[in-house]
Design a protein around this motif. Structure first.
Motif, PDB file in Angstrom:
ATOM      1  N   ASN A 262       0.828  -1.205   0.000  1.00 45.14           N
ATOM      2  CA  ASN A 262       0.000   0.000   0.000  1.00 45.14           C
ATOM      3  C   ASN A 262       0.864   1.257   0.000  1.00 45.14           C
ATOM      4  OD1 ASN A 262      -2.284  -1.560   0.022  1.00 45.14           O
ATOM      5  ND2 ASN A 262      -2.538  -1.459   2.247  1.00 45.14           N
ATOM      6  N   GLN A 266       0.786   3.879  -3.038  1.00 45.62           N
ATOM      7  CA  GLN A 266       0.388   5.268  -2.813  1.00 45.62           C
ATOM      8  C   GLN A 266       1.518   6.239  -3.175  1.00 45.62           C
ATOM      9  OE1 GLN A 266      -0.870   5.360   1.263  1.00 45.62           O
ATOM     10  NE2 GLN A 266      -2.631   4.030   0.888  1.00 45.62           N
ATOM     11  N   GLU A 279      -3.087  17.307  -1.435  1.00 45.17           N
ATOM     12  CA  GLU A 279      -3.026  15.920  -1.929  1.00 45.17           C
ATOM     13  C   GLU A 279      -1.821  15.191  -1.312  1.00 45.17           C
ATOM     14  OE1 GLU A 279      -5.060  16.198  -6.338  1.00 45.17           O
ATOM     15  OE2 GLU A 279      -2.938  16.776  -6.096  1.00 45.17           O
ATOM     16  N   GLU A 282      -2.638  14.355   2.178  1.00 48.34           N
ATOM     17  CA  GLU A 282      -3.541  13.201   2.261  1.00 48.34           C
ATOM     18  C   GLU A 282      -2.768  11.888   2.084  1.00 48.34           C
ATOM     19  OE1 GLU A 282      -7.541  11.427   0.069  1.00 48.34           O
ATOM     20  OE2 GLU A 282      -6.761  13.416  -0.475  1.00 48.34           O
ATOM     21  N   VAL A 283      -1.815  11.888   1.162  1.00 50.09           N
ATOM     22  CA  VAL A 283      -0.992  10.686   0.965  1.00 50.09           C
ATOM     23  C   VAL A 283      -0.170  10.387   2.217  1.00 50.09           C
ATOM     24  CG1 VAL A 283       0.935   9.714  -0.340  1.00 50.09           C
ATOM     25  CG2 VAL A 283      -0.888  10.948  -1.523  1.00 50.09           C
ATOM     26  N   TYR A 285      -0.915  11.224   5.306  1.00 52.98           N
ATOM     27  CA  TYR A 285      -1.811  10.699   6.352  1.00 52.98           C
ATOM     28  C   TYR A 285      -2.096   9.215   6.138  1.00 52.98           C
ATOM     29  CZ  TYR A 285      -2.842  15.173   8.599  1.00 52.98           C
ATOM     30  OH  TYR A 285      -2.747  16.336   9.300  1.00 52.98           O
ATOM     31  N   SER A 286      -2.354   8.900   4.852  1.00 47.95           N
ATOM     32  CA  SER A 286      -2.642   7.494   4.550  1.00 47.95           C
ATOM     33  C   SER A 286      -1.437   6.608   4.873  1.00 47.95           C
ATOM     34  CB  SER A 286      -3.025   7.355   3.080  1.00 47.95           C
ATOM     35  OG  SER A 286      -3.262   5.994   2.764  1.00 47.95           O
ATOM     36  N   ASN A 287      -0.241   7.128   4.488  1.00 46.75           N
ATOM     37  CA  ASN A 287       0.975   6.356   4.791  1.00 46.75           C
ATOM     38  C   ASN A 287       1.188   6.242   6.296  1.00 46.75           C
ATOM     39  OD1 ASN A 287       1.418   6.117   2.078  1.00 46.75           O
ATOM     40  ND2 ASN A 287       3.078   7.620   1.979  1.00 46.75           N
ATOM     41  N   GLU A 289      -1.042   5.937   8.539  1.00 51.95           N
ATOM     42  CA  GLU A 289      -1.867   4.840   9.049  1.00 51.95           C
ATOM     43  C   GLU A 289      -1.168   3.487   8.842  1.00 51.95           C
ATOM     44  OE1 GLU A 289      -5.656   5.045   7.215  1.00 51.95           O
ATOM     45  OE2 GLU A 289      -6.256   6.902   8.243  1.00 51.95           O
ATOM     46  N   GLU A 290      -0.576   3.368   7.655  1.00 47.38           N
ATOM     47  CA  GLU A 290       0.122   2.100   7.396  1.00 47.38           C
ATOM     48  C   GLU A 290       1.347   1.951   8.304  1.00 47.38           C
ATOM     49  OE1 GLU A 290      -1.104  -0.151   5.688  1.00 47.38           O
ATOM     50  OE2 GLU A 290      -2.690   0.956   4.625  1.00 47.38           O
ATOM     51  N   ARG A 293       0.161   0.892  11.620  1.00 47.32           N
ATOM     52  CA  ARG A 293      -0.198  -0.528  11.618  1.00 47.32           C
ATOM     53  C   ARG A 293       1.056  -1.391  11.707  1.00 47.32           C
ATOM     54  NH1 ARG A 293      -3.803  -4.346   9.874  1.00 47.32           N
ATOM     55  NH2 ARG A 293      -2.960  -6.007   8.556  1.00 47.32           N
ATOM     56  N   HIS A 425      -9.557  -4.221   9.192  1.00 48.80           N
ATOM     57  CA  HIS A 425      -9.223  -3.131  10.091  1.00 48.80           C
ATOM     58  C   HIS A 425      -9.371  -3.546  11.548  1.00 48.80           C
ATOM     59  CE1 HIS A 425      -8.892  -0.312   6.759  1.00 48.80           C
ATOM     60  NE2 HIS A 425     -10.048  -0.780   6.296  1.00 48.80           N
TER      61      HIS A 425
END
Length: 464
Positions: A262, A266, A279, A282-283, A285-287, A289-290, A293, A425
């Motif tokens: 992911n 991304q 943008e 946003e990328v 933030y998404s990273n 989360e990963e 995890r 999740h």
């Protein structure tokens, strides 16, 4: 020093035991044969002594006593090798065979001789010959006459020669028997230990890729059945451990590959063209989360690794289970209300342990129960004392029944009832494994059962 082989030990023990038995038998046989000759000579002496005493008892006068010598000589005709002396107390000799002089040592032992009883057989050597003889007193028919001393002796040279030859043959046979028993013992030990060599051959052929091999119990002797069963059980445990390790490696690779893929996807998409700051944010933030995890997964794995090596040393302090559950209820109150799940608590119990990691175990079980409880139902936490010295905490939640084949592996790492093992999740599948490690670190046990749409996790811990 390296211990001797079992074959050598068995052969040595068997040979030693056989040697002792053979030596004892040989000694007993030799003594028995020698005793037989002694008894045979004693019987001969008693017979001749009876004849002489009978002849003397018929002499009632000096004239009759003088004729007694001839009767004694007549009675001894045909008894070769027998030396006889019949003498009165003093220098007078009534009867004596030509070789009676050799009876001198025997006559000297007559002192203290009881009347009517012959002496014990006496053995002596004279001029290269060996004799056995007795001495006894014999009364005449004259009441006032003193008793005569009767000495009888036999040349036992031929007996001794026979005994020497017999003992030589006997000990030679004993030596041969000892050598034979050693050889047969070695052969028997080798044949008896053949099943052990078969077990070694099977063990030698076992590898990580051939753990399915087992010892055939029907060909193993009864004495080795328990060992073979234990060996097969050990192989079963090893096979199960290798399988779990293989599954764990596969699951770990799968769990790590998904967030990394992911992140790469991304990032590659973001780099295909120029993006705005929002943008890019946003990328990121998404990273994030990963990354979060991955960080949680790595943290859980480190925790389990420490647990495997016994590095979880819980603090020993009193912990109220009810208080910990209430705090978790407060923490999950918003989530439970959102899901429409009611939380209930009954009982209380005090255990000793590390409060923080015990709360983590309860957290994993409670979050798992909230996740699988249908809306409008309740999760019941019960704390009681099932036995003296133990505290039991049970978390029950209604929901879909877990198939029985999944229950034994429910505490395995990365194991999910969902066979697809797709990323969700709801965690990486390490929560129950961590809960089990924490409980076992506190000398407790954890179990699960699921019947009739009701799943129950049960923890038993030593009471404080």
């Amino acid at each position: 020093m390296r211990p001797r082989s079992i074959t050598f030990r068995l052969t040595l023990f068997f040979s030693t035991a056989s040697t002792l038995v053979l030596l004892a038998i040989a000694y007993w046989v030799g003594a028995t044969v020698e005793m037989h000759f002694e008894e045979q000579d004693q019987h001969e002496f008693e017979g001749k002594l009876t004849l002489i005493r009978h002849a003397l008892s018929k002499a009632h006068s000096p004239d009759e006593l003088a004729a007694t010598a001839q009767r004694i000589e007549d009675a001894l005709v045909g008894h070769h090798g027998l030396t006889v002396s019949v003498a009165e107390l003093g220098p007078r000799t009534l009867f004596a065979t030509p070789d009676a002089a050799l009876l001198a040592p025997l006559m000297q032992s007559r002192a203290g001789q009881e009347a009517g009883k012959p002496s014990k057989p006496h053995v002596w050597s004279s001029e290269g010959q060996t004799y056995r003889g007795i001495v006894a007193l014999a009364q005449t028919g004259m009441p006032d006459a003193p008793p005569f001393t009767v000495a009888l002796a036999l040349d036992i040279g031929h007996h001794l020669e026979f005994l020497a030859a017999f003992r030589k043959s006997l000990w030679l046979a004993v030596v041969v028997c000892i050598l034979l028993t050693a050889l047969l013992g070695w052969t028997a030990a080798r044949r008896g230990l053949a099943p052990v060599r078969d077990m070694a051959r099977v063990a030698h052929g076992i590898s990580a890729s051939r753990l399915e091999n087992r010892l055939p119990l029907d060909t193993v002797p009864a004495e080795l059945t328990k060992l073979a069963v234990a060996f097969n059980d050990m192989l079963g445990r090893l096979e199960d451990s290798f399988r779990r390790l293989s599954d764990f490696s596969s699951d770990l690779a799968h769990e790590l590959r998904t967030p990394i893929s992911n992140l790469m996807t991304q990032t590659q998409v973001a780099l295909t063209k120029t993006r705005s700051a929002d943008e890019y944010r946003e990328v990121l933030y998404s990273n994030l989360e990963e990354y979060d995890r991955l960080a949680r997964m790595i943290g859980d794995m480190l925790f389990l690794a420490k647990a495997d090596h016994g590095l979880i040393v819980p603090q020993s302090e009193p912990v109220s289970l009810a208080e910990e559950v209430r705090q978790l209820f407060d923490y999950y109150s918003a989530l439970s209300e959102e899901r429409g799940v009611h939380l209930e608590l009954e009982g209380d119990g005090l255990v000793r342990g590390d409060k923080s990691i015990l709360r983590r175990a309860l957290d994993n079980l409670l979050s798992n129960a909230i996740r699988h409880t249908p809306r409008g139902n309740a999760i019941n936490v019960r704390i009681d004392l099932p036995a003296l010295g133990n505290i039991r905490l049970a978390i029950e939640n209604p929901g879909e029944t877990i198939p029985p084949e999944h229950l034994p592996r429910l505490f395995d790492r990365f194991y999910r009832v969902d066979a697809s093992r797709q990323r969700t999740h709801e965690g990486a599948g390490l929560g129950l494994a961590i809960a089990k490690s924490i409980v076992e670190a506190h000398q407790g046990t954890i179990s699960v059962r699921s019947v009739n749409c009701l799943t129950r996790f049960e923890i038993v811990l030593p009471a404080s």
